[in-house]
Design an enzyme around this catalytic site. Structure first.
Site, short mmCIF file in Angstrom:
data_model
loop_
_atom_site.label_atom_id
_atom_site.label_comp_id
_atom_site.label_asym_id
_atom_site.label_seq_id
_atom_site.Cartn_x
_atom_site.Cartn_y
_atom_site.Cartn_z
N ASP A 1 2.24 -3.10 -3.59
CA ASP A 1 1.24 -4.02 -3.03
C ASP A 1 0.25 -4.58 -4.05
OD1 ASP A 1 2.29 -3.73 -0.51
OD2 ASP A 1 0.99 -2.03 -0.01
N ARG B 1 0.24 -5.27 4.03
CA ARG B 1 -0.59 -5.13 5.24
C ARG B 1 -2.02 -5.52 4.97
NH1 ARG B 1 2.33 -0.39 6.46
NH2 ARG B 1 3.93 -0.95 7.95
N THR C 1 2.55 1.29 -6.60
CA THR C 1 2.69 0.71 -5.25
C THR C 1 3.08 -0.76 -5.41
OG1 THR C 1 1.46 -0.05 -3.30
CG2 THR C 1 0.16 0.43 -5.22
N ASP D 1 -3.69 4.40 -3.36
CA ASP D 1 -5.08 4.87 -3.24
C ASP D 1 -5.20 6.11 -2.35
OD1 ASP D 1 -4.52 3.45 -1.00
OD2 ASP D 1 -6.21 2.06 -1.17
N ASP E 1 -2.59 -3.52 -4.83
CA ASP E 1 -3.93 -3.60 -4.22
C ASP E 1 -4.88 -2.55 -4.79
OD1 ASP E 1 -2.55 -1.49 -3.21
OD2 ASP E 1 -3.14 -1.79 -1.13
N ARG F 1 4.53 11.69 2.55
CA ARG F 1 3.14 11.69 2.99
C ARG F 1 2.92 13.10 3.53
NH1 ARG F 1 1.98 6.14 2.40
NH2 ARG F 1 3.80 4.89 2.88
N GLY G 1 3.92 5.75 -0.67
CA GLY G 1 5.07 4.83 -0.64
C GLY G 1 5.76 4.76 -1.99
P1 ATP Z 1 0.85 3.47 -0.53
O1 ATP Z 1 -0.26 2.58 -1.03
O2 ATP Z 1 2.17 3.07 -1.03
O3 ATP Z 1 0.81 3.70 0.96
P2 ATP Z 1 -0.62 5.89 -0.92
O4 ATP Z 1 -0.71 6.84 -2.04
O5 ATP Z 1 -1.87 5.13 -0.60
O6 ATP Z 1 0.60 4.93 -1.20
P3 ATP Z 1 -0.93 7.44 1.51
O7 ATP Z 1 0.06 7.80 2.56
O8 ATP Z 1 -2.15 6.73 1.92
O9 ATP Z 1 -0.11 6.65 0.39
O10 ATP Z 1 -1.39 8.79 0.78
C1 ATP Z 1 -0.43 9.70 0.27
C2 ATP Z 1 -0.85 11.12 0.54
O11 ATP Z 1 -2.11 11.40 -0.09
C3 ATP Z 1 -1.13 11.44 2.01
O12 ATP Z 1 0.06 11.68 2.73
C4 ATP Z 1 -1.97 12.69 1.90
O13 ATP Z 1 -1.19 13.83 1.65
C5 ATP Z 1 -2.80 12.41 0.64
N1 ATP Z 1 -4.12 11.95 1.05
C6 ATP Z 1 -4.50 10.70 1.41
N2 ATP Z 1 -5.79 10.68 1.81
C7 ATP Z 1 -6.23 11.96 1.70
C8 ATP Z 1 -7.48 12.61 1.97
N3 ATP Z 1 -8.53 11.93 2.43
N4 ATP Z 1 -7.56 13.93 1.73
C9 ATP Z 1 -6.50 14.62 1.27
N5 ATP Z 1 -5.32 14.07 1.01
C10 ATP Z 1 -5.17 12.77 1.22
#
Ligand code: ATP
Length: 324
Positions: A128, A172, A126, A103, A130, A72, A11
């Site tokens: 959030d 969330r 992020t 994360d 979190d 993503r 995000g």
């Molecule tokens: P936000 O907290 O704003 O949602 P985020 O970094 O947690 O941000 P995610 O969509 O959970 O957002 O993760 C971003 C990208 O990281 C995913 O689209 C994916 O490409 C990669 N990713 C997440 N988990 C894994 C995993 N277990 N193995 C490989 N890649 C991953």
């Protein structure tokens, strides 16, 4: 190390551009080449790169969103996708990577590091807030200010019409925005994912407000609150149980992710960007940079992912006292 890459992933959040700028300028300062990766891991898999110089990041410190775009990536969750990503890094002689994200993005970075021993440093970005290992994530302060400004405006119309407003804010799994914006905007009740305060309590509190002469009220609700009802159902429930209230709903939505970053987020981004490059040049990897007691620190990414978060009980108590 001669070449470092930077990406924004997951995000988007205000302050990501200021962090990109900081990474790029720190690289220039230490005479290291810097490559921008477009669209997070998706662009990494496709080799969608751009060379960034100190001048490429002029006039972006104040801009919301991310000039590198974010995405993503389902592909990066697969071994084949990560193999392709590694090939592109090797081809381009990139030796380390700064990942600005949440994360999920950090989980991807850790897995990639385990498979290819590729140095990665994370910057928590992020709205959030979190993420364990930092008191503030990039974008959180800006999102809070945006939410407070919006709720202030809702208050004007709520008080003109003696209405009760349910305002949904982002979050969330985390109630940081709801709790802090709620206290900052003087909300009557705040519903968050971490605590189930019970609907009876809310009804009691709203009844009491009416009795004691309050004519309008604001209830701030986090997206993931624990009542089991969404914001519209909550409003309906209150309308049915307290017919004396004229109830309305406002969902703030994606506006909370946008806008020019606050000064706090710009300063934070500048500090974390420099630290991430310095850690890489010190030969460090698998660390997330963050803020603790206004000092820049680093935490192992694995710890940051599994650390979880806790809500500030003192703030909940303050919020309670303020509704007297
Ligand atoms: P936000 O907290 O704003 O949602 P985020 O970094 O947690 O941000 P995610 O969509 O959970 O957002 O993760 C971003 C990208 O990281 C995913 O689209 C994916 O490409 C990669 N990713 C997440 N988990 C894994 C995993 N277990 N193995 C490989 N890649 C991953």
């Amino acid at each position: 190390i001669k070449k470092i890459a930077v990406m924004t992933s997951g995000g988007d959040a205000p302050g990501m551009n200021a962090a990109i700028r900081s990474v790029v300028r720190a690289c220039a300062y230490y005479r290291v080449n810097c490559i921008g990766i477009y669209r997070g891991y998706e662009g990494l898999i496709e080799g969608d790169f751009i060379e960034l110089t100190a001048r490429s990041v002029n006039n972006i410190i104040n801009k919301g969103g991310t000039i590198l775009k974010s995405a993503r990536s389902e592909g990066f969750r697969t071994k084949e996708g990560r193999a392709q990503a590694y090939e592109h890094l090797k081809e381009n002689e990139i030796e380390a990577m700064v990942v600005i994200g949440g994360d999920g993005s950090f989980t991807g970075a850790v897995i990639f590091n385990e498979e290819y021993n590729f140095p990665v440093i994370g910057i928590p970005g992020t709205i959030d807030n979190d993420i364990f290992g930092t008191s503030h994530t990039l974008g959180y302060d800006t999102a809070l200010n945006t939410a407070v400004e919006a709720i202030d405006k809702i208050r004007d119309t709520a008080s003109s019409h003696n209405r009760l407003f349910f305002v949904e804010v982002m979050g969330r799994d985390a109630g940081f925005i709801a709790l802090n914006a709620g206290v900052g905007a003087g909300a009557e009740e705040i519903l968050i994912p971490e605590e189930d305060l019970g609907l009876d309590r809310m009804l009691e509190s709203l009844k009491k407000s009416r009795r004691t002469g309050k004519s309008s009220s604001i209830v701030v609700v986090a997206e993931g609150d624990r009542s089991g009802k969404n914001v519209y159902e909550l409003a309906k429930y209150v309308e049915e149980n307290l017919p004396e209230y004229d109830v309305r709903v406002s969902v703030l939505g994606h506006m909370q992710r946008g806008g020019s970053p606050s000064c706090f987020d710009r300063v934070l981004a500048s500090r974390l960007g420099v630290k991430s490059v310095e850690l890489i040049l010190d030969g460090k990897t698998n660390l997330m940079v963050g803020l603790k007691n206004n000092e820049v620190i680093s935490t192992s990414i694995a710890e940051a992912i599994k650390g979880g978060h806790s809500i500030n009980q003192e703030l909940l108590r303050v919020s309670d006292i303020m509704t007297t």
